[in-house]
Scaffold this motif. Structure first.
Motif, PDB file in Angstrom:
ATOM      1  N   GLU A   1       0.961  -1.143  -0.181  1.00 59.30           N
ATOM      2  CA  GLU A   1      -0.071  -0.074   0.017  1.00 59.30           C
ATOM      3  C   GLU A   1       0.978   1.256  -0.038  1.00 59.30           C
ATOM      4  O   GLU A   1       0.605   2.192  -0.623  1.00 59.30           O
ATOM      5  CB  GLU A   1      -0.799  -0.165   1.134  1.00 59.30           C
ATOM      6  CG  GLU A   1      -2.079  -1.055   1.110  1.00 59.30           C
ATOM      7  CD  GLU A   1      -2.767  -1.159   2.570  1.00 59.30           C
ATOM      8  OE1 GLU A   1      -4.071  -1.425   2.489  1.00 59.30           O
ATOM      9  OE2 GLU A   1      -2.244  -0.691   3.431  1.00 59.30           O
TER      10      GLU A   1
ATOM     11  N   ARG B   1       2.527   1.802  -3.330  1.00 58.76           N
ATOM     12  CA  ARG B   1       1.656   2.160  -4.475  1.00 58.76           C
ATOM     13  C   ARG B   1       1.313   3.771  -4.309  1.00 58.76           C
ATOM     14  O   ARG B   1       1.317   4.509  -5.049  1.00 58.76           O
ATOM     15  CB  ARG B   1       0.316   1.591  -4.205  1.00 58.76           C
ATOM     16  CG  ARG B   1      -0.670   1.821  -5.577  1.00 58.76           C
ATOM     17  CD  ARG B   1      -2.085   1.039  -5.348  1.00 58.76           C
ATOM     18  NE  ARG B   1      -2.744   1.789  -4.212  1.00 58.76           N
ATOM     19  CZ  ARG B   1      -3.373   2.824  -4.108  1.00 58.76           C
ATOM     20  NH1 ARG B   1      -3.608   3.586  -5.036  1.00 58.76           N
ATOM     21  NH2 ARG B   1      -4.032   3.377  -3.046  1.00 58.76           N
ATOM     22  N   ARG B   2       1.257   4.145  -3.010  1.00 56.07           N
ATOM     23  CA  ARG B   2       0.962   5.633  -2.758  1.00 56.07           C
ATOM     24  C   ARG B   2       2.424   6.473  -3.157  1.00 56.07           C
ATOM     25  O   ARG B   2       2.062   7.523  -3.363  1.00 56.07           O
ATOM     26  CB  ARG B   2       0.612   5.776  -1.323  1.00 56.07           C
ATOM     27  CG  ARG B   2      -0.864   5.290  -0.929  1.00 56.07           C
ATOM     28  CD  ARG B   2      -1.346   5.866   0.262  1.00 56.07           C
ATOM     29  NE  ARG B   2      -0.372   5.416   1.480  1.00 56.07           N
ATOM     30  CZ  ARG B   2      -0.658   4.333   2.243  1.00 56.07           C
ATOM     31  NH1 ARG B   2      -1.690   3.599   1.825  1.00 56.07           N
ATOM     32  NH2 ARG B   2      -0.002   3.874   3.086  1.00 56.07           N
TER      33      ARG B   2
ATOM     34  N   LEU C   1       1.985  -7.063  -2.944  1.00 59.59           N
ATOM     35  CA  LEU C   1       0.254  -7.343  -2.885  1.00 59.59           C
ATOM     36  C   LEU C   1       0.156  -8.560  -3.238  1.00 59.59           C
ATOM     37  O   LEU C   1      -0.662  -9.306  -2.674  1.00 59.59           O
ATOM     38  CB  LEU C   1      -0.026  -6.126  -3.537  1.00 59.59           C
ATOM     39  CG  LEU C   1      -0.144  -4.769  -2.959  1.00 59.59           C
ATOM     40  CD1 LEU C   1      -0.625  -3.847  -3.924  1.00 59.59           C
ATOM     41  CD2 LEU C   1      -0.639  -4.683  -1.624  1.00 59.59           C
TER      42      LEU C   1
ATOM     43  N   ARG D   1      -8.921  -6.595   0.712  1.00 59.67           N
ATOM     44  CA  ARG D   1      -8.239  -5.371   0.815  1.00 59.67           C
ATOM     45  C   ARG D   1      -6.933  -5.498  -0.124  1.00 59.67           C
ATOM     46  O   ARG D   1      -6.690  -4.420  -0.819  1.00 59.67           O
ATOM     47  CB  ARG D   1      -7.809  -5.131   2.123  1.00 59.67           C
ATOM     48  CG  ARG D   1      -7.117  -4.138   2.359  1.00 59.67           C
ATOM     49  CD  ARG D   1      -6.905  -3.517   3.912  1.00 59.67           C
ATOM     50  NE  ARG D   1      -5.714  -2.957   4.385  1.00 59.67           N
ATOM     51  CZ  ARG D   1      -5.165  -3.048   5.599  1.00 59.67           C
ATOM     52  NH1 ARG D   1      -5.802  -3.510   6.669  1.00 59.67           N
ATOM     53  NH2 ARG D   1      -3.782  -2.505   5.718  1.00 59.67           N
TER      54      ARG D   1
ATOM     55  N   THR E   1      -8.018  -5.523  -3.919  1.00 59.63           N
ATOM     56  CA  THR E   1      -8.212  -4.021  -4.031  1.00 59.63           C
ATOM     57  C   THR E   1      -7.225  -3.211  -4.488  1.00 59.63           C
ATOM     58  O   THR E   1      -7.151  -2.255  -5.236  1.00 59.63           O
ATOM     59  CB  THR E   1      -9.171  -3.216  -3.087  1.00 59.63           C
ATOM     60  OG1 THR E   1     -10.376  -3.965  -2.910  1.00 59.63           O
ATOM     61  CG2 THR E   1      -9.531  -1.576  -3.260  1.00 59.63           C
ATOM     62  N   GLU E   2      -6.166  -3.345  -3.500  1.00 60.06           N
ATOM     63  CA  GLU E   2      -5.055  -2.401  -3.651  1.00 60.06           C
ATOM     64  C   GLU E   2      -4.296  -2.992  -5.032  1.00 60.06           C
ATOM     65  O   GLU E   2      -3.604  -2.216  -5.780  1.00 60.06           O
ATOM     66  CB  GLU E   2      -4.005  -2.903  -2.593  1.00 60.06           C
ATOM     67  CG  GLU E   2      -4.483  -1.875  -1.397  1.00 60.06           C
ATOM     68  CD  GLU E   2      -4.074  -0.587  -1.539  1.00 60.06           C
ATOM     69  OE1 GLU E   2      -3.143  -0.008  -2.131  1.00 60.06           O
ATOM     70  OE2 GLU E   2      -4.825   0.260  -0.916  1.00 60.06           O
TER      71      GLU E   2
ATOM     72  N   ALA F   1      -3.092  -0.901  -8.258  1.00 62.48           N
ATOM     73  CA  ALA F   1      -1.704  -0.964  -8.702  1.00 62.48           C
ATOM     74  C   ALA F   1      -1.439  -1.442 -10.037  1.00 62.48           C
ATOM     75  O   ALA F   1      -0.469  -1.405 -10.766  1.00 62.48           O
ATOM     76  CB  ALA F   1      -0.889  -1.700  -7.865  1.00 62.48           C
TER      77      ALA F   1
END
Length: 906
Positions: free
Chosen positions: A786, A789-790, A801, A819, A822-823, A827
């Motif tokens: 996470e 990715r950010r 992930l 979760r 979704t990530e 990505a």
């Protein structure tokens, strides 16, 4: 007697039909005296296509160990040799037909289950127990354990239990059928059929007085015929049915000749049913065989399968209670005189006691010998009763106190805590020697601990230890160690430190163990400036002090290994203990051992095995009536439900667990609830609950959930408190030296914004060391992905992930997997399909255990002996597992590579 019972008979017939088709079951029939329970059993016994075992609890035998089993299984003892050797020894010992050996009540119950299953191999088996409330404690426990563990055997069990004016018969988990009075139409129909010779207005009076009680209807009609019940022209105030029936029986007994009443009293006081014994005692009182005939003609007694017994259990009660004290004393004295054979030694002692009205050391000593014989057979309730009566007959106050203390100790072992407390208090009033009073203190402490009053247990033990420290330093040291354990369980670490200080000041042997406990509490909780390193070093010392510990102490050591972060050592120790407990059939310790093994397996990422062992531990604790044993396996199941995001299952497990929660179970449930909230995005609920735990005296027991608090707090913007918790957790992790713990500590530092990239990278690297915790590693990979990715590093993010998603799907951990999925999509991942189906996921926990053992080459009988199931039940689970796994044979099963056994390793 069965008029108006169509619904009840249908329920019994369904039970019998299920047994005929291999669906075993049990039923408890409850109701007042005379309401028709015995008639229901008679109806069931008429089943011609079933083998019937029938027995009756007898009040005078209720303190004779395994008397009920002896009566019920008497004709089947020749089949005991077919049982597994430990079970055969236990059952022979309990029944007094084998070599003397200390019986284990749980093992005896398993032996009963195995014997019933053996008998059911030939044809469906029906087990009927009338007046089950009068069963001796050992027989009741054994039969109830067997009833609860019935599964795929063609066996039906029915217990008839009297409501009111009788001891309680608790049978949690078994279905109940409660009999009420007959309605007016059914009562009138019964009287019209069985008392047609009486005038209608007389039948109406009887119907009114009987209040729907079938036995009262028939007995009042018989009494009216015999001229002992005058017809009333006006309505009379009705009496309780049992009272009216008792009065009728009393009048019928009073109507027979005096010497016949003497024989009836002998039958009532005797508990063998042996006509030779009864008539020998009766002859000593001036009665003969001919004097029995009037009672037989009037239907008061009959001979059934060579046993002289009353036609209805209530007649026995009335015959005994209507006699004078002088008559009862004479009858017991006569029975004691004729019971001079060795097999009657315990009965002789009880009859002598019943015939004695004042202090008599000779009789008291014989009762004490009887108590020790009962102890060897595992009849702790009988031990308590015999010692208590021996104390009453003991002239010397000090010896009386010692016998009362022995009675109290046996009452604790039997689970009769109220009786034990009363006996311990009475014993203390007769004793003056500190060493003897210390024994009473240990009993009181055990009672306090069993009731959840751990601080009281500490105070009792600490005070008593100080009083004997000079005369018995070794004993004082042991008492102080257990006092420290109680204070620890009470989360009173100041008391731990104070008690350790006393032990040091006295220079007691073994004081280093006590000081080590205090150092652990001090260091791991940072009390008084305590050092985490010193606390963990002290914990390692405690682990080394164990030596040749028994199963319960070794289970505590396994827990200490978990506190040291070493789930591998905890697993190995718990697995060895599990094998040991199964080999010895030590069911009392097994629920906790299975709970510890399951917790270690959960931490290893072996969730299916963890669920299997925890489920077995929980069910076993319920089957053997050990509520305190439910806590640990239940909290493992709750944590599994939390990881999976299954709120309904979590609520079910936690609600049941809280009914019997003791010690740290409520805290562990709260931690599991917080993990569930965290996985479902309810960060505030998780943070608030865990913050309260972290600030409380039991923060040490919540240490493993502190990373959850860090994550929840950071998501709420509470970075400052999160860093404080991170520092405490990291201190623990660094002193354990466990790579997985250091990895989680690095993850927490990254979450709180401390050199984020470096700490995440280090955490991932540490997680790859051997002996890791897969769920924690996947969480780290998810958080790192996470963050990447950010930080606009999608390619790197996808690597972590994907790894997280694979683990979450395998475990499974559904909210966490969603979760990660979704990530991954965010990505740029285009395929986020689910992991391949795990074959073992299709099986129930018990099917998984059986399949793995079968794959390892064990026969159905061998599997049954290890899992405490019948071979038929093992076969049933295998037949269910085969189609789920797509195989048809053991050979094919072995080729599936089902992995480590969920049960004992080979």
């Amino acid at each position: 007697m069965l008029h108006g019972r169509a619904g009840e008979l249908a329920a019994v017939d369904r039970l019998l039909d299920g047994a005929r088709h291999g669906r075993s079951g049990a039923l408890v029939v409850r109701g007042e005296a005379g309401i028709g329970k015995s008639a229901i059993l008679d109806h069931a016994a008429a089943a011609r296509d079933m083998t019937v075992l029938r027995g009756t609890g007898i009040e005078s035998e209720s303190e004779l160990p395994y008397a009920g089993l002896h009566l019920l299984l008497g004709k089947a003892v020749d089949r005991i040799g077919a049982l597994p050797a430990p079970q055969a020894r236990a059952l022979r010992g309990a029944l007094g037909i084998g070599e003397p050996a200390r019986a284990d009540r749980f093992l005896t119950g398993l032996a009963v289950l195995s014997l019933l299953a053996e008998l059911a191999e030939e044809r469906p088996l029906l087990v009927l127990v009338d007046d089950a409330h009068w069963l001796d404690e050992g027989s009741a426990q054994a039969l109830l354990l067997a009833a609860r563990r019935l599964d795929a055997e063609p066996i039906a069990m029915i217990f008839a239990v009297r409501d009111g004016h009788a001891p309680a018969f608790g049978a949690p988990g078994l279905p109940e059928l409660r009999l009420g009075g007959l309605d007016e139409a059914s009562a009138a129909e019964l009287l019209a059929e069985r008392a047609a010779d009486l005038a209608p207005h007389v039948r109406e009076q009887i119907r009114h007085q009987a209040q729907g009680n079938p036995l009262a209807l028939l007995e009042l009609a018989a009494a009216q015929r015999e001229g002992r019940l005058a017809a009333e022209t006006a309505m009379v105030r009705p009496l309780p049915a049992h009272s009216r029936v008792r009065r009728t029986f009393a009048e019928r007994i009073a109507a027979v000749p005096p010497r016949t009443r003497t024989v009836l009293l002998v039958v009532a006081a005797d508990d063998t049913g042996d006509p030779a014994v009864v008539l020998a005692a009766a002859r000593r009182l001036g009665a003969t065989t001919e004097d029995l005939e009037p009672a037989e003609r009037r239907g008061l007694v009959h001979l059934v399968e060579g046993r002289l017994d009353f036609r209805h259990p209530l007649i026995r009660t009335v015959a005994y209670q209507e006699a004078t004290l002088h008559q009862r004393l004479a009858v017991h004295r006569a029975l004691a005189e004729v019971m001079d054979a060795p097999q009657y030694a315990d009965r002789r002692a009880r009859h002598l006691a019943a015939a004695t009205t004042g202090p008599d050391e000779e009789v008291a000593a014989e009762l004490e010998r009887s108590a020790e014989q009962a102890r060897a057979r595992g009849g702790y309730g009988a031990v308590a009763a015999a010692y208590a009566r021996a104390a009453e007959l003991t002239p010397d106050p000090r010896r009386r106190g010692r016998r009362l203390a022995a009675a109290a100790r046996a009452a604790v072992d039997a689970g009769r805590l109220d009786q034990a407390e009363r006996l311990a208090d009475e014993a203390a009033g007769h004793l003056t020697d500190p060493l003897e009073l210390a024994e009473v203190a240990e009993i009181r402490a055990a009672l306090a601990g069993g009731q959840g009053r751990q601080r009281a247990a500490h105070d009792i033990l600490a005070e008593a230890a100080l009083s004997v420290a000079r005369r018995a330093p070794q004993r004082a040291s042991g008492m102080l160690f257990h006092a420290v354990e109680a204070a620890w369980n009470a989360v009173d670490f100041e008391a731990v430190a104070a008690t350790a200080g006393r032990a040091a000041a006295l220079g007691l042997p073994g004081g280093e163990r006590i000081r080590a406990m205090a150092r652990v509490a001090d260091g791991l909780n940072h009390l008084g400036g305590g050092d985490m390193g010193d606390g963990l070093a002290a914990l390692r010392e405690l682990v080394a002090f164990t030596g040749d510990a028994g199963p319960r102490e070794s289970a505590t050591v396994a827990f200490w290994h978990l506190l040291l972060g070493d789930h591998e050592a905890a697993h190995d120790l718990a697995a060895g203990l599990e094998r040991q407990c199964r080999a010895r059939s030590a069911l009392g310790a097994l629920p906790r051992v299975l709970g510890l093994l399951a917790r270690a397996q959960l931490l290893q990422g072996r969730h299916r095995e963890a669920r299997s062992n925890a489920a077995e531990g929980l069910q076993l604790a319920r089957d053997i009536g050990q509520p305190e044993g439910e806590g640990l396996p239940a909290t493992v199941l709750a944590q599994l439900a939390a990881i999976e995001g299954d709120e309904e299952e979590f609520a079910r497990i936690s609600a049941a667990a809280l009914d019997h929660a003791t010690g740290t179970s409520p805290l562990r449930l709260a931690c599991a609830r917080s993990l569930l909230d965290l996985g479902l995005g309810r960060y505030e609920a998780a943070a608030d609950r865990l913050t309260e735990i972290a600030a409380g005296p039991a923060r040490l027991d919540g240490l493993s959930s502190m990373p959850d608090l860090v994550e929840a707090a950071v998501r709420l913007g509470r970075t400052g408190p999160a860093r404080e918790i991170t520092a405490w957790y990291a201190d623990w992790a660094e002193h354990t030296g466990r790579p997985w713990a250091l990895a989680v500590a690095s993850r927490c530092r990254a979450l709180t914004g401390q050199d984020v990239g470096r700490h995440y990278a280090r955490a991932v690297e540490l997680h790859r060391e051997p002996g890791g915790r897969p769920f924690e590693q996947a969480r780290t990979e998810l958080l790192y992905g996470e963050w990447l990715r950010r930080a606009r590093r999608p390619s790197e993010a996808r690597t972590h992930l994907r790894a997280a998603l694979e683990t979450f799907e395998r475990l499974p951990a559904r909210p966490w997997a969603e979760r990660a999925r979704t990530e991954l999509r965010a990505a740029g991942e285009t395929t986020t399909g689910r992991a391949p189906d795990d074959l073992t996921a299709r099986l129930t926990p018990q099917e998984l255990q059986v399949a793995r053992l079968a794959a390892a080459g064990l026969s159905n009988r061998e599997i049954g002996a290890q899992l405490f199931l019948s071979p038929r039940t093992v076969g049933y689970h295998l037949s269910n597992a085969y189609p789920k796994l797509g195989v048809t044979s053991r050979a094919a099963l072995a080729g599936l590579g089902l992995g480590p056994s969920a049960g004992p390793s080979r």
